[in-house]
Design an enzyme around this catalytic site. Sequence first.
Site, PDB file in Angstrom:
ATOM      1  N   ARG A 176      37.049  41.619  38.831  1.00  0.00           N
ATOM      2  CA  ARG A 176      37.935  42.026  39.956  1.00  0.00           C
ATOM      3  C   ARG A 176      39.093  42.549  39.647  1.00  0.00           C
ATOM      4  O   ARG A 176      39.688  42.712  39.242  1.00  0.00           O
ATOM      5  CB  ARG A 176      38.965  40.166  40.104  1.00  0.00           C
ATOM      6  CG  ARG A 176      38.261  39.324  40.500  1.00  0.00           C
ATOM      7  CD  ARG A 176      37.127  39.282  41.668  1.00  0.00           C
ATOM      8  NE  ARG A 176      36.256  37.872  41.813  1.00  0.00           N
ATOM      9  CZ  ARG A 176      34.950  38.073  41.419  1.00  0.00           C
ATOM     10  NH1 ARG A 176      34.499  39.442  40.551  1.00  0.00           N
ATOM     11  NH2 ARG A 176      34.144  37.226  41.357  1.00  0.00           N
ATOM     12  N   SER A 226      39.309  32.834  46.999  1.00  0.00           N
ATOM     13  CA  SER A 226      39.283  32.213  45.880  1.00  0.00           C
ATOM     14  C   SER A 226      40.785  33.104  46.020  1.00  0.00           C
ATOM     15  O   SER A 226      41.019  34.381  45.813  1.00  0.00           O
ATOM     16  CB  SER A 226      38.797  32.406  44.573  1.00  0.00           C
ATOM     17  OG  SER A 226      37.510  31.997  44.351  1.00  0.00           O
ATOM     18  N   GLU A 296      44.070  36.241  42.747  1.00  0.00           N
ATOM     19  CA  GLU A 296      43.287  37.647  42.451  1.00  0.00           C
ATOM     20  C   GLU A 296      43.742  38.196  43.723  1.00  0.00           C
ATOM     21  O   GLU A 296      43.804  39.545  44.232  1.00  0.00           O
ATOM     22  CB  GLU A 296      41.761  36.960  43.153  1.00  0.00           C
ATOM     23  CG  GLU A 296      40.571  37.464  42.912  1.00  0.00           C
ATOM     24  CD  GLU A 296      39.648  36.827  42.644  1.00  0.00           C
ATOM     25  OE1 GLU A 296      39.236  35.708  42.513  1.00  0.00           O
ATOM     26  OE2 GLU A 296      38.457  36.932  44.127  1.00  0.00           O
TER      27      GLU A 296
HETATM   28  C1  LIG Z   1      35.852  33.562  52.503  1.00  0.00           C
HETATM   29  C2  LIG Z   1      36.686  33.618  51.287  1.00  0.00           C
HETATM   30  C3  LIG Z   1      35.150  34.006  50.693  1.00  0.00           C
HETATM   31  C4  LIG Z   1      34.830  35.006  49.000  1.00  0.00           C
HETATM   32  N1  LIG Z   1      34.095  34.846  48.017  1.00  0.00           N
HETATM   33  C5  LIG Z   1      33.997  35.672  47.493  1.00  0.00           C
HETATM   34  C6  LIG Z   1      33.822  36.032  46.232  1.00  0.00           C
HETATM   35  O1  LIG Z   1      32.832  34.994  46.232  1.00  0.00           O
HETATM   36  N2  LIG Z   1      33.479  36.908  45.617  1.00  0.00           N
HETATM   37  C7  LIG Z   1      35.040  38.019  45.344  1.00  0.00           C
HETATM   38  O2  LIG Z   1      34.510  38.097  44.236  1.00  0.00           O
HETATM   39  N3  LIG Z   1      35.064  37.493  46.246  1.00  0.00           N
HETATM   40  C8  LIG Z   1      35.589  36.433  47.927  1.00  0.00           C
HETATM   41  N4  LIG Z   1      36.419  36.835  48.672  1.00  0.00           N
HETATM   42  C9  LIG Z   1      37.227  38.098  48.477  1.00  0.00           C
HETATM   43  C10 LIG Z   1      36.817  38.521  49.067  1.00  0.00           C
HETATM   44  O3  LIG Z   1      35.839  38.606  50.466  1.00  0.00           O
HETATM   45  C11 LIG Z   1      36.556  39.954  47.910  1.00  0.00           C
HETATM   46  O4  LIG Z   1      37.275  40.835  47.494  1.00  0.00           O
HETATM   47  C12 LIG Z   1      36.052  41.043  49.121  1.00  0.00           C
HETATM   48  O5  LIG Z   1      35.096  42.737  48.216  1.00  0.00           O
HETATM   49  C13 LIG Z   1      37.181  42.615  49.568  1.00  0.00           C
HETATM   50  O6  LIG Z   1      36.771  43.001  50.844  1.00  0.00           O
HETATM   51  P1  LIG Z   1      37.514  43.927  52.265  1.00  0.00           P
HETATM   52  O7  LIG Z   1      36.534  44.903  52.908  1.00  0.00           O
HETATM   53  O8  LIG Z   1      37.746  42.784  52.431  1.00  0.00           O
HETATM   54  O9  LIG Z   1      39.004  44.689  51.681  1.00  0.00           O
HETATM   55  P2  LIG Z   1      40.004  44.168  51.657  1.00  0.00           P
HETATM   56  O10 LIG Z   1      40.482  43.106  52.241  1.00  0.00           O
HETATM   57  O11 LIG Z   1      39.849  45.005  52.687  1.00  0.00           O
HETATM   58  O12 LIG Z   1      40.718  44.699  50.488  1.00  0.00           O
HETATM   59  C14 LIG Z   1      41.016  44.420  49.260  1.00  0.00           C
HETATM   60  C15 LIG Z   1      41.607  46.015  48.591  1.00  0.00           C
HETATM   61  O13 LIG Z   1      40.902  47.007  48.364  1.00  0.00           O
HETATM   62  C16 LIG Z   1      41.178  47.991  49.173  1.00  0.00           C
HETATM   63  N5  LIG Z   1      40.525  48.518  49.662  1.00  0.00           N
HETATM   64  C17 LIG Z   1      39.301  48.106  50.680  1.00  0.00           C
HETATM   65  N6  LIG Z   1      38.495  48.905  50.943  1.00  0.00           N
HETATM   66  C18 LIG Z   1      39.165  50.290  50.130  1.00  0.00           C
HETATM   67  C19 LIG Z   1      38.754  51.328  50.424  1.00  0.00           C
HETATM   68  N7  LIG Z   1      37.349  52.104  50.630  1.00  0.00           N
HETATM   69  N8  LIG Z   1      38.654  52.739  49.283  1.00  0.00           N
HETATM   70  C20 LIG Z   1      40.000  51.951  48.735  1.00  0.00           C
HETATM   71  N9  LIG Z   1      41.077  50.957  48.259  1.00  0.00           N
HETATM   72  C21 LIG Z   1      39.897  49.684  49.458  1.00  0.00           C
HETATM   73  C22 LIG Z   1      42.148  47.121  49.646  1.00  0.00           C
HETATM   74  O14 LIG Z   1      43.645  48.602  49.980  1.00  0.00           O
HETATM   75  C23 LIG Z   1      43.264  46.035  48.872  1.00  0.00           C
HETATM   76  O15 LIG Z   1      43.640  46.448  47.489  1.00  0.00           O
HETATM   77  C24 LIG Z   1      36.060  36.082  49.312  1.00  0.00           C
HETATM   78  C25 LIG Z   1      36.809  35.342  50.515  1.00  0.00           C
HETATM   79  C26 LIG Z   1      37.093  34.895  51.379  1.00  0.00           C
HETATM   80  C27 LIG Z   1      37.678  35.178  52.647  1.00  0.00           C
END
Ligand SMILES: Cc1cc2nc3c(=O)[nH]c(=O)nc-3n(C[C@H](O)[C@H](O)[C@H](O)COP(=O)(O)OP(=O)(O)OC[C@H]3O[C@@H](n4cnc5c(N)ncnc54)[C@H](O)[C@@H]3O)c2cc1C
Length: 302
Positions: A176, A226, A296
């Site tokens: 992560r 998580s 996380e």
């Molecule tokens: C139901 C559920 C299940 C999940 N299961 C998993 C799992 O199995 N494994 C896992 O690893 N995670 C999981 N997650 C967490 C999450 O989905 C992941 O971390 C995902 O990769 C985040 O992507 P996002 O686009 O939503 O990022 P965001 O939540 O929008 O951002 C997360 C971070 O990334 C940064 N960011 C986003 N896009 C960019 C960009 N283009 N450039 C620079 N920085 C950026 C943001 O500033 C922030 O700090 C889960 C979440 C939920 C709600």
Amino acid sequence: MSNSILLNEELKNIGCELQENIDLAPYTSFRIGGKCKYVVKPNNFTQINEIVSILKKHNIDYYFLGNGSNVLVSDNGYDGAIILLANSLNNFKIDNATIECESGVTLSKLCSVALEHNLSGLEFAFGIPGTVGGAVYMNAGAYGGEMKDVISSCTYLDENNEIKTIYRNEMDLSYRHSIFTDTKCCIISATFELQKDDPKDIKNRMNDYMTRRKTKQPLEYPSGGSTFKRPEGNYASALIEQCGLKGYRVGDAMVSEKHSGFVINVGKATCDDVLNLVDHIKQVVFEQTGYELECEIKTLGF
Ligand SMILES: Cc1cc2nc3c(=O)[nH]c(=O)nc-3n(C[C@H](O)[C@H](O)[C@H](O)COP(=O)(O)OP(=O)(O)OC[C@H]3O[C@@H](n4cnc5c(N)ncnc54)[C@H](O)[C@@H]3O)c2cc1C
């Protein structure tokens, strides 16, 4: 002229619209958070450095947001500009077993495209509700796979507004974590190296992971996935359950009964509810087991 009018003018000149005083809760999977001062949505990647330059000139703080599935926003909101990448940078190119895609593409779309082209390697990501940018930033992973296994390079805008390309071994990818964690770089696109496989097998693996998610995770409630990182040698959910915290609640933030690694929003949870619950969990788990849990989820607006 006021700062907002000037800002609006300058963004309009580059073809971008400025939204003001926007409720951030709908932009996050937790459905929590106050308002932010501005939201700007780039139409293409070349606009990102122009947007950043304009915001820097006006001394406005900015934050890149993907699908908001790993972010908890303060109840007081964010006194800056959200640069919204989900649903904006959406292009991809497929060349043999390589997919290059922009950071606003959702992981579910990327997995479907890989399947359509008989490409295996991304099945683990099917069901992670994020964008490619968020997944690279977090080195997202599940079921034994992670971004680190499939990404070969990535193009980003660095903090000096210069576009750079780096390769996997330069990305500092670990659990992560990536070189982008806690920086203000913007991930623009990523390239994935996959393998040809039988589409039936790829689809079966995707369906299997999705079924496991639906069975084990409280997907019926808003959450950030998580809440805690996996501590070395154990699982956060097992420790939380062992401490009798399943179902423990602060306001409308609750430890899920279905998966104790998830803090869920069972109604109108505030950010404070979630943070107070997180503190309580950390304290009890430390006192009873000696493990120090680490969040996380990223926070915004503090
Ligand atoms: C139901 C559920 C299940 C999940 N299961 C998993 C799992 O199995 N494994 C896992 O690893 N995670 C999981 N997650 C967490 C999450 O989905 C992941 O971390 C995902 O990769 C985040 O992507 P996002 O686009 O939503 O990022 P965001 O939540 O929008 O951002 C997360 C971070 O990334 C940064 N960011 C986003 N896009 C960019 C960009 N283009 N450039 C620079 N920085 C950026 C943001 O500033 C922030 O700090 C889960 C979440 C939920 C709600």
